[in-house]
Write a protein that holds these residues in place. Structure first.
Motif, PDB file in Angstrom:
ATOM      1  N   HIS A   1      -3.046  -7.069   8.474  1.00  0.00           N
ATOM      2  CA  HIS A   1      -4.336  -6.657   9.024  1.00  0.00           C
ATOM      3  C   HIS A   1      -5.468  -6.585   8.006  1.00  0.00           C
ATOM      4  O   HIS A   1      -6.617  -6.362   8.391  1.00  0.00           O
ATOM      5  CB  HIS A   1      -4.194  -5.295   9.715  1.00  0.00           C
ATOM      6  N   GLY A   2      -5.153  -6.715   6.731  1.00  0.00           N
ATOM      7  CA  GLY A   2      -6.193  -6.639   5.712  1.00  0.00           C
ATOM      8  C   GLY A   2      -6.607  -5.198   5.432  1.00  0.00           C
ATOM      9  O   GLY A   2      -6.003  -4.249   5.913  1.00  0.00           O
ATOM     10  N   VAL A   3      -7.671  -5.081   4.642  1.00  0.00           N
ATOM     11  CA  VAL A   3      -8.210  -3.773   4.265  1.00  0.00           C
ATOM     12  C   VAL A   3      -9.719  -3.791   4.488  1.00  0.00           C
ATOM     13  O   VAL A   3     -10.411  -4.667   3.973  1.00  0.00           O
ATOM     14  CB  VAL A   3      -7.914  -3.462   2.777  1.00  0.00           C
ATOM     15  N   GLY A   4     -10.210  -2.845   5.247  1.00  0.00           N
ATOM     16  CA  GLY A   4     -11.654  -2.751   5.480  1.00  0.00           C
ATOM     17  C   GLY A   4     -12.260  -4.011   6.057  1.00  0.00           C
ATOM     18  O   GLY A   4     -13.374  -4.381   5.705  1.00  0.00           O
ATOM     19  N   GLY A   5     -11.521  -4.696   6.919  1.00  0.00           N
ATOM     20  CA  GLY A   5     -12.028  -5.914   7.538  1.00  0.00           C
ATOM     21  C   GLY A   5     -11.860  -7.165   6.682  1.00  0.00           C
ATOM     22  O   GLY A   5     -12.221  -8.251   7.106  1.00  0.00           O
ATOM     23  N   ARG A   6     -11.331  -7.011   5.475  1.00  0.00           N
ATOM     24  CA  ARG A   6     -11.104  -8.169   4.594  1.00  0.00           C
ATOM     25  C   ARG A   6      -9.627  -8.556   4.637  1.00  0.00           C
ATOM     26  O   ARG A   6      -8.763  -7.704   4.439  1.00  0.00           O
ATOM     27  CB  ARG A   6     -11.487  -7.839   3.155  1.00  0.00           C
ATOM     28  N   PRO A   7      -9.317  -9.831   4.875  1.00  0.00           N
ATOM     29  CA  PRO A   7      -7.908 -10.249   4.887  1.00  0.00           C
ATOM     30  C   PRO A   7      -7.314 -10.198   3.480  1.00  0.00           C
ATOM     31  O   PRO A   7      -8.026 -10.343   2.490  1.00  0.00           O
ATOM     32  CB  PRO A   7      -7.971 -11.684   5.406  1.00  0.00           C
ATOM     33  N   CYS A   8      -6.016  -9.986   3.405  1.00  0.00           N
ATOM     34  CA  CYS A   8      -5.308  -9.943   2.124  1.00  0.00           C
ATOM     35  C   CYS A   8      -4.110 -10.874   2.182  1.00  0.00           C
ATOM     36  O   CYS A   8      -3.351 -10.836   3.138  1.00  0.00           O
ATOM     37  CB  CYS A   8      -4.812  -8.531   1.828  1.00  0.00           C
ATOM     38  N   LYS A   9      -3.954 -11.692   1.146  1.00  0.00           N
ATOM     39  CA  LYS A   9      -2.775 -12.551   1.041  1.00  0.00           C
ATOM     40  C   LYS A   9      -1.795 -12.011   0.013  1.00  0.00           C
ATOM     41  O   LYS A   9      -0.655 -12.424  -0.033  1.00  0.00           O
ATOM     42  CB  LYS A   9      -3.189 -13.970   0.656  1.00  0.00           C
ATOM     43  N   ARG A  10      -2.260 -11.109  -0.834  1.00  0.00           N
ATOM     44  CA  ARG A  10      -1.406 -10.506  -1.842  1.00  0.00           C
ATOM     45  C   ARG A  10      -1.644  -9.003  -1.844  1.00  0.00           C
ATOM     46  O   ARG A  10      -2.740  -8.544  -1.555  1.00  0.00           O
ATOM     47  CB  ARG A  10      -1.714 -11.058  -3.226  1.00  0.00           C
ATOM     48  N   ALA A  11      -0.602  -8.261  -2.171  1.00  0.00           N
ATOM     49  CA  ALA A  11      -0.728  -6.802  -2.230  1.00  0.00           C
ATOM     50  C   ALA A  11       0.125  -6.274  -3.376  1.00  0.00           C
ATOM     51  O   ALA A  11       1.173  -6.827  -3.684  1.00  0.00           O
ATOM     52  CB  ALA A  11      -0.283  -6.176  -0.918  1.00  0.00           C
ATOM     53  N   MET A  12      -0.346  -5.211  -3.992  1.00  0.00           N
ATOM     54  CA  MET A  12       0.426  -4.560  -5.038  1.00  0.00           C
ATOM     55  C   MET A  12       0.491  -3.082  -4.729  1.00  0.00           C
ATOM     56  O   MET A  12      -0.517  -2.474  -4.362  1.00  0.00           O
ATOM     57  CB  MET A  12      -0.212  -4.776  -6.405  1.00  0.00           C
ATOM     58  N   PHE A  13       1.668  -2.530  -4.879  1.00  0.00           N
ATOM     59  CA  PHE A  13       1.867  -1.097  -4.707  1.00  0.00           C
ATOM     60  C   PHE A  13       2.269  -0.536  -6.051  1.00  0.00           C
ATOM     61  O   PHE A  13       3.162  -1.056  -6.710  1.00  0.00           O
ATOM     62  CB  PHE A  13       2.966  -0.818  -3.676  1.00  0.00           C
ATOM     63  N   ILE A  14       1.599   0.512  -6.473  1.00  0.00           N
ATOM     64  CA  ILE A  14       1.918   1.174  -7.732  1.00  0.00           C
ATOM     65  C   ILE A  14       2.167   2.643  -7.431  1.00  0.00           C
ATOM     66  O   ILE A  14       1.316   3.316  -6.853  1.00  0.00           O
ATOM     67  CB  ILE A  14       0.771   1.034  -8.756  1.00  0.00           C
ATOM     68  N   ASP A  15       3.344   3.153  -7.813  1.00  0.00           N
ATOM     69  CA  ASP A  15       3.661   4.563  -7.604  1.00  0.00           C
ATOM     70  C   ASP A  15       2.653   5.455  -8.319  1.00  0.00           C
ATOM     71  O   ASP A  15       2.083   5.072  -9.348  1.00  0.00           O
ATOM     72  CB  ASP A  15       5.062   4.895  -8.132  1.00  0.00           C
ATOM     73  N   SER A  16       2.481   6.649  -7.809  1.00  0.00           N
ATOM     74  CA  SER A  16       1.501   7.574  -8.381  1.00  0.00           C
ATOM     75  C   SER A  16       1.879   8.051  -9.775  1.00  0.00           C
ATOM     76  O   SER A  16       1.027   8.506 -10.531  1.00  0.00           O
ATOM     77  CB  SER A  16       1.303   8.777  -7.461  1.00  0.00           C
ATOM     78  N   ASP A  17       3.148   7.906 -10.164  1.00  0.00           N
ATOM     79  CA  ASP A  17       3.539   8.333 -11.508  1.00  0.00           C
ATOM     80  C   ASP A  17       3.610   7.166 -12.499  1.00  0.00           C
ATOM     81  O   ASP A  17       4.022   7.332 -13.635  1.00  0.00           O
ATOM     82  CB  ASP A  17       4.870   9.083 -11.483  1.00  0.00           C
ATOM     83  N   ALA A  18       3.184   5.974 -12.071  1.00  0.00           N
ATOM     84  CA  ALA A  18       3.144   4.825 -12.977  1.00  0.00           C
ATOM     85  C   ALA A  18       1.940   4.964 -13.912  1.00  0.00           C
ATOM     86  O   ALA A  18       0.931   5.579 -13.568  1.00  0.00           O
ATOM     87  CB  ALA A  18       3.038   3.530 -12.181  1.00  0.00           C
ATOM     88  N   VAL A  19       2.065   4.383 -15.077  1.00  0.00           N
ATOM     89  CA  VAL A  19       0.999   4.442 -16.071  1.00  0.00           C
ATOM     90  C   VAL A  19       0.538   3.026 -16.382  1.00  0.00           C
ATOM     91  O   VAL A  19       1.337   2.176 -16.779  1.00  0.00           O
ATOM     92  CB  VAL A  19       1.483   5.131 -17.371  1.00  0.00           C
TER      93      VAL A  19
END
Length: 103
Positions: free
Chosen positions: A24-42
């Motif tokens: 569905h994208g983000v804020g009306g913008r399509p996304c073909k790639r996504a990255m998730f970073i945990d909150s404790d990552a540096v």
């Protein structure tokens, strides 16, 4: 217990979150790639883009990034948890490439 997802650990919520971004994208913008970073990552290098990081890893011969320039044979790239389990995957940093139709 999550009302829709059941009794799984909260860490598994990243999977439907990433899928939603790719679909569905983000804020009306399509996304073909996504990255998730945990909150404790540096993040230690704020000057390097994700694309630059992947290009650098490809240049030094990272086998996960082997392939033709600008393409990758993978759809999901996990980091590892080297200090605790050098051979085990770590989903603390999870990169998904849906641009090749693999996701």
């Amino acid at each position: 217990v999550h009302p829709d997802r059941g009794s799984r650990s909260a860490a598994w919520c990243k999977i439907p979150a990433i899928a939603r971004v790719l679909l569905h994208g983000v804020g009306g913008r399509p996304c073909k790639r996504a990255m998730f970073i945990d909150s404790d990552a540096v993040v230690t290098n704020l000057t390097m883009s994700i694309d630059d990081y992947l290009d650098r890893a490809r240049a030094i011969g990272d086998e996960a990034l082997a392939g033709d320039e600008g393409s990758s044979p993978w759809s999901v790239l996990l980091s590892n948890n080297y200090w605790f389990n050098p051979d085990g995957p770590c989903t603390g940093l999870l990169y998904v490439d849906g641009s090749n139709g693999g996701c």
